[in-house]
Every structure is written in structure tokens, then in C-alpha cells.
Design an enzyme around this catalytic site. Structure first.
Site, PDB file in Angstrom:
ATOM      1  N   TYR A   1     -18.763  -1.174  -9.560  1.00  0.00           N
ATOM      2  CA  TYR A   1     -17.567  -1.631 -10.265  1.00  0.00           C
ATOM      3  C   TYR A   1     -17.904  -2.873 -11.090  1.00  0.00           C
ATOM      4  O   TYR A   1     -17.559  -2.969 -12.271  1.00  0.00           O
ATOM      5  CB  TYR A   1     -16.456  -1.937  -9.254  1.00  0.00           C
ATOM      6  CG  TYR A   1     -15.197  -2.483  -9.883  1.00  0.00           C
ATOM      7  CD1 TYR A   1     -14.209  -1.628 -10.359  1.00  0.00           C
ATOM      8  CD2 TYR A   1     -15.006  -3.864 -10.006  1.00  0.00           C
ATOM      9  CE1 TYR A   1     -13.063  -2.129 -10.945  1.00  0.00           C
ATOM     10  CE2 TYR A   1     -13.860  -4.371 -10.592  1.00  0.00           C
ATOM     11  CZ  TYR A   1     -12.890  -3.505 -11.055  1.00  0.00           C
ATOM     12  OH  TYR A   1     -11.749  -3.996 -11.645  1.00  0.00           O
TER      13      TYR A   1
ATOM     14  N   GLU B   1      14.569   2.057   1.802  1.00  0.00           N
ATOM     15  CA  GLU B   1      13.335   1.340   1.473  1.00  0.00           C
ATOM     16  C   GLU B   1      13.186   0.124   2.362  1.00  0.00           C
ATOM     17  O   GLU B   1      14.086  -0.216   3.103  1.00  0.00           O
ATOM     18  CB  GLU B   1      13.418   0.812   0.025  1.00  0.00           C
ATOM     19  CG  GLU B   1      13.416   1.886  -1.007  1.00  0.00           C
ATOM     20  CD  GLU B   1      13.952   1.391  -2.340  1.00  0.00           C
ATOM     21  OE1 GLU B   1      14.003   0.162  -2.562  1.00  0.00           O
ATOM     22  OE2 GLU B   1      14.331   2.238  -3.145  1.00  0.00           O
TER      23      GLU B   1
ATOM     24  N   LYS C   1      20.135   2.647  -0.484  1.00  0.00           N
ATOM     25  CA  LYS C   1      20.712   2.819  -1.816  1.00  0.00           C
ATOM     26  C   LYS C   1      21.272   4.230  -1.938  1.00  0.00           C
ATOM     27  O   LYS C   1      20.587   5.187  -1.532  1.00  0.00           O
ATOM     28  CB  LYS C   1      19.637   2.606  -2.901  1.00  0.00           C
ATOM     29  CG  LYS C   1      19.057   1.198  -2.907  1.00  0.00           C
ATOM     30  CD  LYS C   1      17.836   1.065  -3.799  1.00  0.00           C
ATOM     31  CE  LYS C   1      17.287  -0.359  -3.698  1.00  0.00           C
ATOM     32  NZ  LYS C   1      16.028  -0.541  -4.442  1.00  0.00           N
TER      33      LYS C   1
ATOM     34  N   ALA D   1     -20.594  -3.080  -6.210  1.00  0.00           N
ATOM     35  CA  ALA D   1     -21.663  -3.404  -7.147  1.00  0.00           C
ATOM     36  C   ALA D   1     -21.545  -2.568  -8.424  1.00  0.00           C
ATOM     37  O   ALA D   1     -21.748  -3.054  -9.527  1.00  0.00           O
ATOM     38  CB  ALA D   1     -23.009  -3.172  -6.495  1.00  0.00           C
TER      39      ALA D   1
ATOM     40  N   SER E   1      21.842  -9.082  -7.254  1.00  0.00           N
ATOM     41  CA  SER E   1      21.347  -9.216  -5.884  1.00  0.00           C
ATOM     42  C   SER E   1      22.067  -8.148  -5.061  1.00  0.00           C
ATOM     43  O   SER E   1      22.918  -7.433  -5.576  1.00  0.00           O
ATOM     44  CB  SER E   1      21.611 -10.608  -5.345  1.00  0.00           C
ATOM     45  OG  SER E   1      22.975 -10.877  -5.414  1.00  0.00           O
TER      46      SER E   1
ATOM     47  N   LYS F   1      12.844  -3.995   2.770  1.00  0.00           N
ATOM     48  CA  LYS F   1      13.241  -5.188   2.022  1.00  0.00           C
ATOM     49  C   LYS F   1      12.078  -6.166   2.091  1.00  0.00           C
ATOM     50  O   LYS F   1      11.843  -6.813   3.109  1.00  0.00           O
ATOM     51  CB  LYS F   1      14.507  -5.807   2.598  1.00  0.00           C
ATOM     52  CG  LYS F   1      14.987  -6.968   1.751  1.00  0.00           C
ATOM     53  CD  LYS F   1      16.416  -7.341   2.048  1.00  0.00           C
ATOM     54  CE  LYS F   1      16.960  -8.303   1.014  1.00  0.00           C
ATOM     55  NZ  LYS F   1      16.287  -9.593   1.016  1.00  0.00           N
TER      56      LYS F   1
ATOM     57  N   CYS G   1     -13.565 -28.809  32.050  1.00  0.00           N
ATOM     58  CA  CYS G   1     -14.777 -29.131  32.815  1.00  0.00           C
ATOM     59  C   CYS G   1     -15.176 -30.593  32.757  1.00  0.00           C
ATOM     60  O   CYS G   1     -16.131 -31.000  33.425  1.00  0.00           O
ATOM     61  CB  CYS G   1     -15.938 -28.254  32.358  1.00  0.00           C
ATOM     62  SG  CYS G   1     -16.607 -28.742  30.759  1.00  0.00           S
TER      63      CYS G   1
ATOM     64  N   CYS H   1     -18.936 -24.808  31.333  1.00  0.00           N
ATOM     65  CA  CYS H   1     -17.477 -24.917  31.314  1.00  0.00           C
ATOM     66  C   CYS H   1     -16.841 -23.584  31.733  1.00  0.00           C
ATOM     67  O   CYS H   1     -17.087 -22.561  31.105  1.00  0.00           O
ATOM     68  CB  CYS H   1     -17.015 -25.294  29.908  1.00  0.00           C
ATOM     69  SG  CYS H   1     -15.240 -25.416  29.732  1.00  0.00           S
TER      70      CYS H   1
HETATM   71  S1  IVH Z   1      17.166  -3.706  -5.039  1.00  0.00           S
HETATM   72  C1  IVH Z   1      20.676  -3.832  -7.646  1.00  0.00           C
HETATM   73  N1  IVH Z   1      15.293  -3.177  -3.289  1.00  0.00           N
HETATM   74  O1  IVH Z   1      16.147  -8.565  -2.222  1.00  0.00           O
HETATM   75  C2  IVH Z   1      19.733  -3.955  -6.534  1.00  0.00           C
HETATM   76  N2  IVH Z   1      15.802  -5.462  -3.672  1.00  0.00           N
HETATM   77  O2  IVH Z   1      19.253  -9.469  -3.335  1.00  0.00           O
HETATM   78  C3  IVH Z   1      18.721  -4.966  -6.814  1.00  0.00           C
HETATM   79  N3  IVH Z   1      14.405  -7.037  -2.413  1.00  0.00           N
HETATM   80  O3  IVH Z   1      15.605 -10.916  -4.194  1.00  0.00           O
HETATM   81  C4  IVH Z   1      17.730  -5.200  -5.735  1.00  0.00           C
HETATM   82  N4  IVH Z   1      13.190  -5.513  -1.387  1.00  0.00           N
HETATM   83  O4  IVH Z   1      13.941  -9.071  -4.815  1.00  0.00           O
HETATM   84  C5  IVH Z   1      15.985  -4.138  -3.898  1.00  0.00           C
HETATM   85  N5  IVH Z   1      13.621  -2.518  -1.806  1.00  0.00           N
HETATM   86  C6  IVH Z   1      14.308  -3.489  -2.419  1.00  0.00           C
HETATM   87  C7  IVH Z   1      14.082  -4.856  -2.178  1.00  0.00           C
HETATM   88  C8  IVH Z   1      14.856  -5.817  -2.829  1.00  0.00           C
HETATM   89  C9  IVH Z   1      13.393  -6.809  -1.553  1.00  0.00           C
HETATM   90  C10 IVH Z   1      14.898  -8.375  -2.776  1.00  0.00           C
HETATM   91  C11 IVH Z   1      15.095  -8.603  -4.230  1.00  0.00           C
HETATM   92  C12 IVH Z   1      16.166  -9.652  -4.278  1.00  0.00           C
HETATM   93  C13 IVH Z   1      16.937  -9.385  -3.038  1.00  0.00           C
HETATM   94  C14 IVH Z   1      18.197  -8.645  -3.373  1.00  0.00           C
END
Ligand code: IVH
Length: 681
Positions: free
Chosen positions: A34, A117, A293, A32, A80, A119, A419, A440
Site C-alpha cells: 500500500y 440503529e 426511526k 508495504a 436533534s 446512537k 514485600c 515480591c
Molecule cells: S438521527 C432527524 N441517528 O444524536 C434525526 N442521530 O439529537 C437526526 N446521533 O447529535 C439525527 N447516532 O449526532 C441520528 N443513528 C443516529 C445517531 C444520531 C447518534 C446523534 C446525532 C445528534 C443526536 C441527535
């Protein structure tokens, strides 16, 4: 104060609370309050359009409906990552070995440091901030050129429109827009309730939401975002490691997932993979794997790229949460409340970590909308701890000789499979139900629990476990049979001592003296909640009068409309329900019949209150009781007939509705003042 100063202060406050709520998951202000800040800001901006800026929190929704999305050429290609499909520890080993080889390391060299991390399973987005202000958001597209989805991305509350204390020329943040499991479930539930199409999975929900041409519709999808990397950067002294970059992004106000770790070597990667696997179901969003990574940016540069994939990162998958399988049959289950749910009997399939052979089809309409038939090949989804569901039919695989579309009534020939009572589907309802009620067997446990509940006959000691034992052991099948229980019979049950048995018999004895309102409520008549039961008791005074009333008389009771009247008529039309009432009376159950309350000296007589959110000073039950003592009626939902909404902290949709309907809203302080003023009289 200067208007401009006030606007700046309001914006900062709204942003701060919004960040706490959407990014840090910790609410710091009642809804409220906010809303009050937000509305004041909106009002000032309307009075002074010259001060309106695109990064104001009022500007998230409100963009125009587009004809299409403009192409955006990425300043830096969106790459990707290579996917390691070996879901065992081998996947992590293979990656670490490749990295070490490329870096020319041998066994005696120290382990490589990795940032690990999740995905996320959503849609990759590039956010472009110039001088700290969000200027553009784009999808990945083919990696070179994406689509401008700025308007829709602005509706994601977790994404800051302005970075905190940051003014570098350019900062592109990359991450994933996603839909949380709860938002996905909620969205689908609402769609189902309205007979509208549902989403197949949260990823489609996110992708579809972002690609909505109407930003108002996109805003309804309730998306979230996690940052996981960078694009073009100009004028910012970047930290030397990937993990430190993410830490820095979090400080700027961007949502960064807390579920990450910096580890060393293969064992570190394998541990992370396993730890996350164990938590996967408990996460509030879908993931399809983890990402490793190389943490040091200098080493990343040394490793470089192969075609469109960096050598320094890899995605390590988990078993899929969606699988394809065959529908062998469609069964109909009777739930504890009589709801009839079609369930697909499947060719067993391993999905989301377990073998699934049943998947819910939710209700008849949804089964028809998806057009699931016996013999179809379907996509089954099992994510988190929700029940597996049939997400969609693979139409290409449908056999030519498939049967007719699903028809629940025909399938059951109109009778409850447990039933034999008639099945009914009320107008405006998505579900078919068994009309058998407490007759039932499928609904027995629920009926007994409800009967014994605190707001009904309040039989202490008669909880979940005991009801289960009593029903499964064949000791109690109907409500009156409860009163045939003896200390000896009860003490013979497992985990039940002599003392508890005595206490329960005592509690049962006490429950026999009740009020008419509680008794009516305790019967568990569909659509008859506590408030309605009270109204009925007040109006009719005697149970026999209620049982004899026709639809017209019933609808003379305040708030009783055709649906409630119909439920009452149907209930008392069943001879077995009348038997229950008769037998309970025969067991000595009684109440004061002339309970028709005097309305005198009721300061809130005729006024309807709705309570929402959490009150500091008292629980909801107490608030309700005190209001009722003053003659008020306390209802569970807000309508035009509501006189006051009492909003505690974290008040939600009821408050929104009150505001929308222009119903008076009381904060906790005002509410307490009002109570004390009248209670002392
Ligand atoms: S890094 C150079 N980190 O996965 C690296 N991608 O092919 C670029 N994704 O559709 C991506 N979680 O959106 C990275 N923790 C994460 C991720 C992630 C999901 C997805 C990204 C892309 C695919 C990578």
C-alpha cells in the site's frame, strides 16, 4: 502508460484498499505494498502538479493551520432527536404508541416498521458532496449554522473524498464522527507514556479533534465516521425507506454501521434494545443508546416535526458509562510485573452496567495532572471491558479542607506495600516499581511463568493455572522451590492426574540442562530480554563473570546501555536474587559455560534484523532462528542501527519507522531468497 492514466489507476487502487481497511475492516494488501502505491502516486503528483486534484487520496492531510472556523449555514437544518430516558422496555413502548396515535392507527392495524440503529457517541457532521466529490464538512452548531471543519474531516480515512459511481448535483450525508475505544486507549496510553494530558472520553476526543485548528494534530486523533441520514439532496432518486437509504450510502463507499435492523412494532424495538444492550461492552466504540426511526419516508412526512425534533424518530438510552462519585481513599496496587498503580477507592456507584468501587488512576503523573485527592468528587468512566478509570475531578465540589496533592513515594515511604523492597522510578519512565522482583509475592506468579516460558527454560506443563494453584496453595514461593516438587505432592492437586504429575517432574528435570542465555533470560531481570540475554551470555561466557561485572564492563556488551546495566547491577545487588541463583545451581541446574560462540562463517554476522507483520512461509520464531543461525541479531525494535526490516503482510508501525529512518526493507519474497542463498552455502 500515460501519466494521467497511471495516476488514475493508482488513486483507484489506493482508495479501494483504504476503503477495505477503514470501512470494511478487511485488509486486502500488505502495508508495504500500500505504501509503495501511495508513494508512487505522491511522486507522480509532485512531478505533475497540473494533475493534482483535491479528491486525491494524497490530499487528506496537508491543509493549513487556521485562525478559526468559518460559519456554514446548513441548506437543511440539522435536527436533534427526542430522547427517551426511560431505559427499560417502557421507552420503546411509549414511542411506538405515540407514532401509532399520530398516524391514527388502531389495534387491528398492522405493526409499524422501524429502522433501528445505534446512537453513536461522538459529534454530528454534515458532509456535502457535489457531483460525487466532498466539497464541505460542517459541524451541527445550533442546527442552523455550523462550522466549516472540512480540512479536519478529510483526515478521517473512512470518509470517501469521492463517492463511487455517483455524480448527482448535491448529496449531503449526515452522521457521527467518533473515536473508537481502541484508538482512545492507544492515544491516552501514548500521552501517559510521554507525561502529556489524556482525553476524558472518546466523545471529547472526537469533538476536540474535529475542532483542532491544525489539521496535522486532528489527523493524530484517528477518528472514524458512521453515516446515519441525509441533508440536502439534488438530482438523486432517493429510496423510499430509511434502511434502503443507508444501504445505498454503503454502496457509495460511505461507512454505515452494520449493527442495525428493520423491525416491526413494540416487540421488535424492545428486542433490538435488549440485543444491543447485551453487545454494548463488546462494541469497538461507545454508544449511549439506540435510535428508532419510522422506516417509510412517506410515513415520516406524514408525522412531521415538533419544534426541532422529528416525530418519527427517538433515541432510547442505556445506563450511563460515566458517573459522579466520591474518592474515599487512594490505594497503591502492585502488579504482576512490579508496577505500582494508584487506585481510587470509591463510594460504590452503578456505572456502565456494574457497581464500581475501585477505579484506576494509572500512575503518579496522571493522578497529579488530574489532581485527584482523597475526598474529591470525580467522574468515573467504565466503558467496554476496560478497567474503570477516574476520568476527571469535579473541582467545584472539592471540600475546603482537602489534603495535599498525591505523592506516591511519600505515601509508601519508599517501600513496596507487599514485600517492603525499595520502590524505584527509572528516568524517562512513568511508573514506579517494586524492585523486589521474584522476591515480591505480588510478582511471584509472573516470575514463575516467565521462568517456565518457552523462550526461557521451556518447562512444559507449567502454565497459568498450575502456577496459580502452586502459589495460592503455598507449595511454591521461589524459583528453586519448583525443583522440590514431587510426583506425590503434585498428584494431590486438583485436576492433576498421576501421569501429568510425572510428566511435569520429568519436564522440570529436563529443564535443568539449559544454555547460559536461556538461564539469564529466565531470571526475569528488568530490561533484559531474550536478545540481551544472548549478548550477555556470548560476551561473558560464565555466569559468575556476569554477576561480578561493573557498569563499565556491562556496557561493553553490544546494545547494553546505562539502563540495562543499571537493571543488572540492581538485580545482582539483592542478596535474595543471588540466593536464588545459588539454590538453583544446588538443585543441579547447569549449562555449558564456555558458550562464547565462534563467529566464523556467519554471513549476517554483525547485522541486525527486525521482523514485522505476518510471513506466509514460516512463523516468526522460525524466521528468527534461521536468521540467528546465519549470525544475524534479531531485534524487536527499529532504530538507526537496524540493517534490515523484514516486512510480512499487515506490517505496521515498525515498517513506518524503517521507512522514516531509511532502513532497508525486505518483502517476504526477497527475504526467502536471501535466506535460501545463504543457507545453502
Ligand atoms: S438521527 C432527524 N441517528 O444524536 C434525526 N442521530 O439529537 C437526526 N446521533 O447529535 C439525527 N447516532 O449526532 C441520528 N443513528 C443516529 C445517531 C444520531 C447518534 C446523534 C446525532 C445528534 C443526536 C441527535
Amino acid at each position: 502508460m500515460e501519466v494521467l492514466q497511471r495516476i488514475a489507476l493508482l488513486r483507484a487502487e489506493v482508495e479501494r484498499h483504504s476503503h477495505n481497511y477503514y470501512v470494511l475492516d478487511a485488509s486486502t494488501i500488505p502495508d508495504a505494498e500500500y505504501d509503495k502505491l501511495f508513494r508512487e502516486l505522491q511522486a507522480l503528483e509532485t512531478q505533475h502538479p497540473e494533475f493534482l486534484t483535491p479528491d486525491s487520496p494524497t490530499q487528506r492531510v496537508g491543509g493549513k493551520v487556521l485562525d478559526g472556523f468559518a460559519p456554514v449555514r446548513h441548506a437543511l437544518a440539522m435536527l436533534s432527536i427526542r430522547t427517551e430516558t426511560d431505559t427499560t422496555a417502557g421507552g420503546a413502548q411509549a414511542f411506538d404508541a405515540r407514532v401509532r396515535k399520530e398516524l391514527g392507527l388502531n389495534e387491528t392495524d398492522a405493526p409499524v416498521e422501524y429502522a433501528c440503529e445505534l446512537k453513536f457517541d461522538g459529534l454530528a457532521i454534515n458532509l456535502r458532496y457535489e457531483h460525487g466529490v466532498l466539497v464541505q464538512a460542517a459541524t451541527r452548531g445550533d442546527g442552523e449554522t455550523g462550522e466549516d471543519v472540512t480540512q479536519n474531516i478529510r483526515t478521517i480515512h473512512a470518509i470517501p473524498l469521492r463517492l463511487q459511481g455517483f455524480t448527482a448535483d448535491v448529496l449531503e450525508v449526515r452522521g457521527e464522527a467518533y473515536m473508537s475505544r481502541a484508538d482512545f486507549e492507544r492515544y491516552n496510553e501514548q500521552q501517559r507514556a510521554h507525561g502529556l494530558p489524556t482525553l476524558v472520553n472518546p466523545r471529547n476526543g472526537a469533538a476536540g479533534g474535529i475542532r483542532q485548528l491544525d489539521p496535522a494534530i486532528a489527523a493524530k486523533r484517528l477518528l472514524s465516521f458512521f453515516a446515519y441520514g441525509l441533508g440536502e439532496v439534488r438530482g438523486w432518486d432517493m429510496p423510499a425507506t430509511h434502511s434502503a437509504i443507508l444501504d445505498a450510502l454503503a454502496v457509495l463507499g460511505l461507512p454505515v454501521c452494520a449493527e442495525r435492523a428493520v423491525v416491526r412494532g413494540t416487540t421488535g424495538l424492545v428486542d433490538f434494545h435488549q440485543q444491543v444492550a447485551a453487545k454494548r461492552d463488546a462494541l469497538s466504540f461507545d454508544i449511549d443508546g439506540v435510535v428508532y426511526k419510522v422506516n417509510d419516508r412517506a410515513l415520516q412526512a406524514q408525522l412531521g416535526f415538533v419544534t426541532r425534533e422529528p416525530r418519527w424518530a427517538v433515541a432510547h438510552k442505556y445506563p450511563a458509562e460515566e458517573q459522579i462519585t466520591l474518592v474515599r481513599d487512594i490505594d497503591i496496587q502492585v502488579g504482576r510485573t512490579g508496577k505500582l498503580t494508584p487506585v481510587a477507592k470509591l463510594e460504590p456507584v452503578f456505572v456502565g452496567g456494574t457497581t464500581v468501587s475501585n477505579a484506576t488512576l494509572h500512575n503518579e503523573d496522571e493522578t497529579r495532572r488530574k489532581d485527584v485527592r482523597i475526598g474529591d468528587t470525580v467522574i468515573v468512566r467504565r466503558a467496554g471491558d476496560v478497567i474503570p478509570e477516574v476520568a476527571a475531578v469535579v473541582l467545584e465540589k472539592r471540600p475546603a479542607n482537602i489534603g495535599a496533592p498525591f505523592d506516591l513515594f511519600q505515601r509508601l515511604q519508599g517501600k513496596c506495600p507487599v514485600c517492603g523492597s525499595a520502590i524505584v522510578r527509572e528516568e524517562g519512565e512513568a511508573d514506579w516499581r517494586c524492585s523486589g522482583g521474584l522476591f515480591c509475592p505480588a510478582q511471584r506468579k509472573q516470575a514463575l511463568l516467565h521462568f517456565a516460558g518457552r523462550r526461557a527454560l521451556d518447562i512444559e506443563g507449567l502454565g497459568d493455572k498450575l502456577v496459580e494453584q502452586l502459589v495460592d496453595g503455598g507449595m511454591v514461593a521461589t524459583l528453586p522451590e519448583l525443583y522440590e516438587l514431587t510426583v506425590e505432592k503434585l498428584a494431590a492437586l486438583e485436576r492433576m492426574g498421576e501421569k501429568s504429575a510425572q510428566n511435569l517432574v520429568e519436564a522440570l528435570q529436563q529443564s535443568k540442562h539449559t544454555t547460559l542465555a536461556r538461564f539469564i533470560y529466565a531470571l526475569g531481570i528488568r530490561n533484559v530480554g531474550e536478545a540481551t540475554a544472548k549478548d550477555l551470555a556470548k560476551h561473558f561466557g560464565k555466569l559468575d563473570a556476569l554477576m561480578a561485572a561493573d557498569a563499565e564492563r556491562l556496557q561493553q556488551v553490544p546494545d547494553v546501555g546505562p539502563i540495562v546495566a543499571q537493571s543488572l547491577l540492581a538485580f545482582f545487588a539483592e542478596p535474595h536474587n543471588c540466593d536464588v541463583v545459588r539454590q538453583l545451581r544446588a538443585h543441579g541446574m547447569y549449562w555449558d559455560e564456555q558458550e562464547v560462540q565462534a563467529q566464523a562463517a556467519a554471513p549476517f554476522g554483525g547485522k541486525t534484523f527486525v521482523l514485522t507483520g505476518t510471513l506466509e512461509a514460516m512463523g516468526r520464531d522460525e524466521a528468527k532462528e534461521r536468521l540467528e543461525l546465519l549470525g544475524a541479531k534479531v531485534s524487536g525494535s527499529v532504530s538507526k542501527k537496524t540493517d534490515f526490516v523484514v516486512a510480512g503482510s499487515e506490517a505496521g508501525s515498525k515498517l513506518d519507522k524503517a521507512i522514516a529512518l531509511n532502513v532497508a526493507v525486505l518483502g517476504e519474497t526477497e527475504f526467502l531468497e536471501l535466506l535460501s542463498k545463504h543457507e545453502s552455502l
